[in-house]
Design an enzyme around this catalytic site. Sequence first.
Site, short mmCIF file in Angstrom:
data_model
loop_
_atom_site.label_atom_id
_atom_site.label_comp_id
_atom_site.label_asym_id
_atom_site.label_seq_id
_atom_site.Cartn_x
_atom_site.Cartn_y
_atom_site.Cartn_z
N SER A 274 -1.69 -2.23 -6.29
CA SER A 274 -0.48 -2.05 -7.08
C SER A 274 0.27 -3.37 -7.12
CB SER A 274 0.39 -0.94 -6.48
OG SER A 274 1.46 -0.65 -7.36
N GLU A 275 0.70 -3.77 -8.31
CA GLU A 275 1.29 -5.10 -8.50
C GLU A 275 2.45 -5.38 -7.57
OE1 GLU A 275 0.20 -2.95 -10.87
OE2 GLU A 275 0.72 -3.77 -12.83
N ASN A 276 3.19 -4.34 -7.20
CA ASN A 276 4.37 -4.55 -6.37
C ASN A 276 4.04 -4.73 -4.89
OD1 ASN A 276 3.64 -1.77 -6.66
ND2 ASN A 276 5.51 -1.20 -5.62
#
Lengths: 244, 223
Positions: free
Chosen positions: B48-50
């Site tokens: 997940s990008e975060n």
Amino acid sequence: MDKSLPDLAAAVAGIEDGMSVMIGGFGGSGAPIELIHALIGRFLATGHPRDLTVVNNNSGNGHVGLAAMIEHGMVAKLICSFPRSADPVVFTEQYLAGRIALELVPQGTLAERIRAGGAGIPAFYTPTSYGTDLAAGKPVAEFEGRHYVQERWLKADYALVKAETGDRLGNLTYRMAARNFGPLMCMAARKAIVQVARIVDPGGIDPEAVVTPGIFVQGVVEVADPAQEEALNRAGAAYPGAAA
Amino acid sequence: MTSPLTTNQIAWRAAQDIEDGAYVNLGIGLPVRVAQFQPPGREAIFHSENGILGFGAAPAPGDEDWDLINASKKSVTLKPGTAFFDHADSFAMVRGGHLDVAILGAYQVAENGDLANWSTGPRGVPAVGGAMDLVHGARRVAVITDHLTRKGEPKLVHRCTFPLTGLGCINRVYTSHAVVDIEDGRFVLREKLADLSLEALQAITGARLHIPGPVGELTAPEV
């Protein structure tokens, strides 16, 4: 050395009109709600600071935190990757009315520009955005047969960041995915002000566990039970006072 | 005639191509559904990008921890082996070529591999997120989408007319009607609905479908 600050008002006291302020968080996770509200409180009492340039991945949600800053008219320009949210009415209305400027940056480029700003790298090349509208006007170069776009560093006067534990030297740990932009923004700001759930004495954080070394942090303030933006919005909160 | 695949069935079909142990990023919206359709015995590691690698499914309502969200800002859970990291490391994983698969949604995909999925024009508030990063880096970049827009226009096109997300970046498209690879600037048909004729499929596709080899039957269970 003791970088701990007595209260939230002292923590945001140095932010002046026209400054650039990086604000940590991805959506609500990592959003330093109490620091933002302290800044809004100062603005409502004194009319300052205003005309701020804010760097954040998003544009706030509901009527608290960054959205409330925008709603009260403190922000002249937003640099972000995704200015949409579940409840985006505040930013959307101001943007469509021409009251706030937007610099849209791909998320990975935003992160790397901030990292570069903190690392003393004025520019770098990335494959991201090559051939798209967001690369318009930027230098392009070819490396090993692929095209890359030159992007520039991003620095700021202040960073407002939320971490989990901080010691008096500014060493930080974060909580789960609330880390996101925090370590990068601490590096890239002239003054990084961090709210932590707990301030400990030096030695209270295992050196192997430090995520942000204290050299990147100028102030820590304790907020023992920090609010979560998502929880505030689910409760219909607004700052200050009830939603309109 | 065979019904087109539902959105869940498109996601199911895409999930069948993900290997055990693959590092995978699923775009917000429809692509995140791919995670729930992994074949038994296979387990991908989701990015997940975060700043999360190896997260699990959504928690029960009331058990959310808002420091533990995915790129869609939905609550997720920890799994043994989850790792957290900052945003610069997260996109180093993306741009640095460390992901095996990225699956994205699309407004349009062109036969030259161009993708348009972030903007339909200058109206409203523009937002890009991580899409322009994700199309560069993963070894395989796939799109899952309905074959046609709600207005009945082809989403597989000769050249994109909406603003581009990336050039020449898409390898495979899973639609409600077909599985199409992009090779040498051409759409190559791999699978189609059983009783959909080639002519009928071509008629709802905005560029020529090439058929250099056998065409499989696109099927999916009720999911």
